[in-house]
Design a protein around this motif. Structure first.
Motif, PDB file in Angstrom:
ATOM      1  N   ALA A 116     -37.120 -43.613  10.775  1.00 49.24           N
ATOM      2  CA  ALA A 116     -38.532 -43.684  11.141  1.00 49.24           C
ATOM      3  C   ALA A 116     -39.413 -43.009  10.094  1.00 49.24           C
ATOM      4  N   GLN A 117     -38.953 -41.883   9.568  1.00 46.57           N
ATOM      5  CA  GLN A 117     -39.734 -41.160   8.560  1.00 46.57           C
ATOM      6  C   GLN A 117     -39.842 -41.940   7.261  1.00 46.57           C
ATOM      7  N   ALA A 119     -29.478 -30.207 -14.494  1.00 47.45           N
ATOM      8  CA  ALA A 119     -30.392 -30.193 -13.359  1.00 47.45           C
ATOM      9  C   ALA A 119     -31.508 -31.215 -13.548  1.00 47.45           C
ATOM     10  N   ALA A 120     -31.787 -31.982 -12.501  1.00 45.62           N
ATOM     11  CA  ALA A 120     -32.873 -32.954 -12.541  1.00 45.62           C
ATOM     12  C   ALA A 120     -34.223 -32.243 -12.502  1.00 45.62           C
ATOM     13  N   GLY A 121     -35.241 -32.903 -13.027  1.00 44.13           N
ATOM     14  CA  GLY A 121     -36.580 -32.327 -13.051  1.00 44.13           C
ATOM     15  C   GLY A 121     -37.076 -31.828 -11.707  1.00 44.13           C
ATOM     16  N   PRO A 122     -36.854 -32.571 -10.607  1.00 44.27           N
ATOM     17  CA  PRO A 122     -37.352 -32.106  -9.315  1.00 44.27           C
ATOM     18  C   PRO A 122     -36.766 -30.773  -8.856  1.00 44.27           C
ATOM     19  N   ARG A 123     -35.662 -30.331  -9.458  1.00 51.83           N
ATOM     20  CA  ARG A 123     -35.108 -29.024  -9.080  1.00 51.83           C
ATOM     21  C   ARG A 123     -36.095 -27.904  -9.390  1.00 51.83           C
ATOM     22  N   PHE A 124     -37.033 -28.148 -10.286  1.00 52.44           N
ATOM     23  CA  PHE A 124     -37.982 -27.130 -10.702  1.00 52.44           C
ATOM     24  C   PHE A 124     -39.340 -27.284 -10.022  1.00 52.44           C
ATOM     25  N   GLY A 125     -39.416 -28.214  -9.080  1.00 57.44           N
ATOM     26  CA  GLY A 125     -40.656 -28.434  -8.353  1.00 57.44           C
ATOM     27  C   GLY A 125     -40.546 -27.987  -6.911  1.00 57.44           C
ATOM     28  N   ILE A 126     -41.573 -28.273  -6.165  1.00 56.32           N
ATOM     29  CA  ILE A 126     -41.619 -27.921  -4.747  1.00 56.32           C
ATOM     30  C   ILE A 126     -41.551 -29.213  -3.946  1.00 56.32           C
ATOM     31  N   ASP A 127     -40.481 -29.402  -3.214  1.00 59.86           N
ATOM     32  CA  ASP A 127     -40.318 -30.574  -2.349  1.00 59.86           C
ATOM     33  C   ASP A 127     -40.395 -31.892  -3.116  1.00 59.86           C
ATOM     34  N   GLY A 128     -39.805 -31.919  -4.302  1.00 56.96           N
ATOM     35  CA  GLY A 128     -39.720 -33.165  -5.042  1.00 56.96           C
ATOM     36  C   GLY A 128     -40.919 -33.403  -5.932  1.00 56.96           C
ATOM     37  N   ALA A 129     -40.696 -33.474  -7.203  1.00 59.90           N
ATOM     38  CA  ALA A 129     -41.716 -33.764  -8.215  1.00 59.90           C
ATOM     39  C   ALA A 129     -41.002 -33.768  -9.557  1.00 59.90           C
ATOM     40  N   ARG A 181     -38.905 -34.969   7.791  1.00 58.67           N
ATOM     41  CA  ARG A 181     -40.082 -34.874   6.931  1.00 58.67           C
ATOM     42  C   ARG A 181     -39.754 -34.132   5.626  1.00 58.67           C
ATOM     43  N   ALA A 182     -39.026 -33.022   5.737  1.00 60.63           N
ATOM     44  CA  ALA A 182     -38.671 -32.254   4.536  1.00 60.63           C
ATOM     45  C   ALA A 182     -37.775 -33.078   3.615  1.00 60.63           C
ATOM     46  N   LEU A 183     -36.831 -33.805   4.196  1.00 58.16           N
ATOM     47  CA  LEU A 183     -35.943 -34.625   3.379  1.00 58.16           C
ATOM     48  C   LEU A 183     -36.711 -35.762   2.716  1.00 58.16           C
ATOM     49  N   ASP A 184     -37.676 -36.330   3.415  1.00 59.90           N
ATOM     50  CA  ASP A 184     -38.505 -37.387   2.850  1.00 59.90           C
ATOM     51  C   ASP A 184     -39.233 -36.885   1.601  1.00 59.90           C
ATOM     52  N   LEU A 185     -39.758 -35.662   1.644  1.00 56.68           N
ATOM     53  CA  LEU A 185     -40.448 -35.096   0.485  1.00 56.68           C
ATOM     54  C   LEU A 185     -39.499 -34.926  -0.697  1.00 56.68           C
ATOM     55  N   MET A 186     -38.282 -34.474  -0.417  1.00 54.55           N
ATOM     56  CA  MET A 186     -37.305 -34.293  -1.495  1.00 54.55           C
ATOM     57  C   MET A 186     -36.816 -35.624  -2.058  1.00 54.55           C
ATOM     58  N   LEU A 187     -36.895 -36.674  -1.245  1.00 57.76           N
ATOM     59  CA  LEU A 187     -36.389 -37.987  -1.643  1.00 57.76           C
ATOM     60  C   LEU A 187     -37.412 -38.844  -2.368  1.00 57.76           C
TER      61      LEU A 187
END
Length: 476
Positions: free
Chosen positions: A55-56, A421-431, A7-13
């Motif tokens: 599955a996730q 650094a990509a933009g999501p590095r500055f977010g929470i769980d991918g953004a 689940r955590a990896l799915d959010l980051m992806l």
């Protein structure tokens, strides 16, 4: 061994799925590779089992297995019997907090080269050092001479301060982590800005905090309604803010919003930490502001964090905490579990530089004005479709790419010799896939080389059809 759940990896992806002719397994492998490169997946962490991740994500196990195989072939994963797939980095590729490999231009750090006066200040400090050699050298609060100099500077800026309200730390990140583990209990809520400084987010998570994000954008600044609701609905124990030249958006809070935020925190019993590391790096002629804590009542003042890492040099590891005496005493008791004090020689160096700190700041402001102008000019010439907002201070621009491709762009840029650094590095769980933080603190030649690499990477990414889902519309 630490494990990242499916689940955590799915959010980051988020938004990883391939478009055009790119096979799904390659797109998945590329996104996981980026997460490892920029530290969102730490080295030595075990990835979820193929079946669980499939599955996730709603894909076949074959897709995940092929992605993992691709990563193993490129040495980003290693498989250990009984331990699954473990994140690693190939030989010669820099880990997130290490120097990049030879030939790679590193724009992942917003920093300036060493101050010219640093060598003279260090030479003077060496001459002063013998006067301090009679003690043990273990000091959890800092040299009195430096604490007095820092207190005097706060007082001169409009916030009366005494030396016993100062603790000297090993940089700002050390200060943030120490505050987090001292003031937070596991499961406590912590208010943070989104986007925010990633290592502060990491420190709050490590202390067990449940994060409560509040949006900050380049056009509108802080979402005041969301900020008020976050305080009222969650009563966070702690809040971490960057009110001056916010990293990465560059926005600053108005005096009215500072007063409102401190009042909201006081009503809810929230302790606020204001990171003022770049607070004195304003480039435009704007009305100077007081230190953040000065906008609250004496009994509701915020804790302030500062350092010389952005003004003097990142290699001088000296920061500080300005707080009420009772908080400083708590920090002293907690600090011994992590370290035994800040190096005396570096403290003397900083003390010497504080004697003419206004001159130091003016030198840096000139450098940053030139760097901001160079970056704006080059982006307008070479990638005019990107939007670089005007920032009044700080070291970076939060550039809008116009499409949610920051992670793809970062990977493509690395192939052109640029680490960023990509933009999501500055977010929470991918953004923040629409954004890229670009420092303008480097030399003109390095900035031109970086923009050239980004221009090539942008063209390469643009060869594929990119689905614009609009999922980040609220921060555009």
């Amino acid at each position: 061994m630490n494990i990242v759940s499916a689940r955590a990896l799915d959010l980051m992806l988020d938004s990883w799925r391939a478009s055009g002719s790119t096979p799904a397994y390659e797109a998945l492998a590329d996104r996981i590779r980026l997460l490892i490169l920029d530290g969102r997946i730490a080295l030595g962490v075990r990835l979820p089992a193929e079946r669980d991740l499939a599955a996730q994500l709603g894909v076949s196990r074959t897709t995940v297995a092929a992605a993992y195989a691709e990563l193993r072939d490129r040495d980003y994963l290693t498989s250990v019997r009984g331990s699954g797939s473990i994140a690693r980095q190939p030989h010669g590729v820099a880990a997130p907090n290490e120097a990049p490999s030879s030939g790679i231009l590193d724009f992942s750090k917003a920093s300036l080269p060493a101050l010219q006066q640093l060598a003279d200040a260090a030479a003077t400090a060496v001459e002063q050092l013998p006067a301090y050699l009679g003690g043990t050298g273990f000091d959890p609060v800092g040299l009195p001479v430096l604490r007095q100099a820092l207190a005097d500077r706060y007082t001169s800026r409009g916030l009366p301060t005494s030396p016993d309200q100062i603790m000297v730390t090993i940089g700002a990140q050390h200060a943030i982590a120490l505050l987090a583990r001292t003031l937070l209990g596991r499961g406590d809520r912590a208010l943070v800005e989104a986007p925010s400084y990633p290592h502060a987010i990491d420190a709050l998570k490590a202390a067990g905090a449940r994060l409560v994000p509040v949006s900050v954008t380049t056009h509108d600044g802080w979402d005041e309604e969301a900020l008020e609701q976050a305080f009222q609905r969650t009563s966070p124990s702690l809040g971490y803010l960057m009110p001056d030249f916010h990293n990465p958006t560059g926005r600053s809070m108005s005096a009215a919003l500072r007063e409102k935020t401190l009042a909201l925190a006081a009503r809810q019993g929230t302790t606020l930490i204001a990171d003022e590391t770049i607070g004195e790096l304003g480039m435009d002629d704007v009305e100077p502001v007081l230190p953040f804590a000065a906008y609250g009542a004496v009994d509701t003042q915020a804790i302030l964090v500062g350092s010389v890492g952005k003004t003097v040099w990142g290699g001088v590891r000296v920061g500080w905490i300005r707080a009420e005496r009772s908080v400083i005493q708590r920090l002293i008791r907690e600090r011994a579990s992590g370290d035994l004090g800040t190096p005396a020689l570096e403290q003397l160096i900083v003390t010497n530089l504080l004697g003419d700190y206004d001159s130091v700041l003016e030198t840096r402001r000139r450098q940053l004005r030139a760097g901001r102008h160079t970056l704006a000019r080059l982006l307008a010439e070479k990638i005019p479709e990107w939007e670089m907002p005007h920032v009044a201070g700080g070291l970076t621009a939060w550039v809008n790419l116009g499409a949610p491709v920051s992670s793809q762009l970062t990977l493509a840029a690395r192939n052109e010799g640029l680490q960023i650094a990509a933009g999501p590095r500055f977010g929470i769980d991918g953004a923040f896939e629409r954004f890229l933080r670009i420092p303008f603190s480097y030399s003109e030649s390095d900035t031109e080389r970086a923009v050239d690499a980004l221009a090539v990477a942008w063209r390469n990414v643009g060869r594929h059809s990119i689905a614009d889902t609009g999922w980040l519309a609220e921060v555009v």
